[in-house]
Write a protein that holds these residues in place. Structure first.
Motif, PDB file in Angstrom:
ATOM      1  N   THR A 154      -8.731  -3.423   0.017  1.00 34.54           N
ATOM      2  CA  THR A 154     -10.421  -2.952  -0.277  1.00 34.54           C
ATOM      3  C   THR A 154      -9.623  -0.822   0.518  1.00 34.54           C
ATOM      4  OG1 THR A 154     -10.883  -3.164   2.067  1.00 34.54           O
ATOM      5  CG2 THR A 154     -11.402  -4.358   0.165  1.00 34.54           C
ATOM      6  N   ASN A 155      -8.301  -1.009   0.577  1.00 37.89           N
ATOM      7  CA  ASN A 155      -7.830   0.929   0.679  1.00 37.89           C
ATOM      8  C   ASN A 155      -7.825   1.376  -0.322  1.00 37.89           C
ATOM      9  OD1 ASN A 155      -7.696   2.408   2.503  1.00 37.89           O
ATOM     10  ND2 ASN A 155      -6.261   1.719   4.102  1.00 37.89           N
ATOM     11  N   GLN A 163       0.657  -1.251   0.154  1.00 33.42           N
ATOM     12  CA  GLN A 163      -0.041  -0.087  -0.057  1.00 33.42           C
ATOM     13  C   GLN A 163       0.675   1.132   0.520  1.00 33.42           C
ATOM     14  OE1 GLN A 163      -3.384   0.357   3.014  1.00 33.42           O
ATOM     15  NE2 GLN A 163      -2.550   2.367   3.258  1.00 33.42           N
ATOM     16  N   ALA A 219      -7.320   5.087   0.389  1.00 31.29           N
ATOM     17  CA  ALA A 219      -4.953   5.180   1.458  1.00 31.29           C
ATOM     18  C   ALA A 219      -4.176   5.177  -0.246  1.00 31.29           C
ATOM     19  CB  ALA A 219      -5.248   4.344   1.567  1.00 31.29           C
ATOM     20  N   TYR A 268       0.710   3.885  -2.841  1.00 33.25           N
ATOM     21  CA  TYR A 268       1.424   5.171  -2.941  1.00 33.25           C
ATOM     22  C   TYR A 268       2.012   6.441  -3.142  1.00 33.25           C
ATOM     23  CZ  TYR A 268       0.679   9.983   0.235  1.00 33.25           C
ATOM     24  OH  TYR A 268       0.800  11.269   0.400  1.00 33.25           O
TER      25      TYR A 268
END
Length: 160
Positions: free
Chosen positions: A110-111, A65, A114, A69
């Motif tokens: 599912t993020n 993640q 973010a 980002y």
């Protein structure tokens, strides 16, 4: 303060304008201007020379993640570069209106918001809250072009 001065103040350098891979048949512009709007086609992360990064994979399986980002931020830099090329000056961007972020998500990840925050945080950092905040969707998809982890498109209000 001009946007170029703000970028310098933040220590941000933009990459060269986006270069499509040699095997890609580009039938659309990266940025299309109509009236007081600029519509930004889907972009992915690029390197300093404007080429698509060999940064691929699914977020949640091979791409963290945090790395996704960072890819969204690099995508934002690519978008700013192409906007500057099309508009001649980033100060013509009056407000960011709408952003769609697509995340190449592994099953169960599912993020997506973010991940796309990497883009939104950059825009707000450069333009400030009033002009930089935008409507946004962040969704997960099964695949993205060239296997990139994130793709972003946008609509901005521009000055003539």
């Amino acid at each position: 303060m001009s946007i170029e001065a703000r970028l310098r103040e933040l220590g941000i350098s933009l990459p060269e304008p986006t270069k499509a891979p040699p095997t890609f048949r580009q039938t659309f512009p990266f940025v299309r201007v109509h009236g007081d709007r600029a519509y930004v086609s889907g972009h992915g992360p690029t390197g300093p020379d404007g080429s698509i990064l060999k940064y691929t994979g699914k977020v949640g399986a091979g791409v963290t993640q945090d790395d996704a980002y960072k890819a969204a931020r690099l995508t934002g830099l690519a978008i700013l570069s192409d906007l500057r090329q099309e508009l001649g000056d980033l100060d013509r961007v009056e407000k960011w209106l709408k952003v769609l972020g697509l995340v190449n998500a592994a099953r169960g990840f599912t993020n997506m918001p973010a991940v796309v925050n990497g883009f939104s945080d950059l825009v707000i950092e450069v333009w400030g809250k009033e002009a930089g905040r935008h409507g946004r969707s962040a969704i997960g998809v099964a695949e993205l072009p060239f296997g990139i982890p994130v793709e972003i498109e946008a609509e901005v209000l521009i000055r003539s």
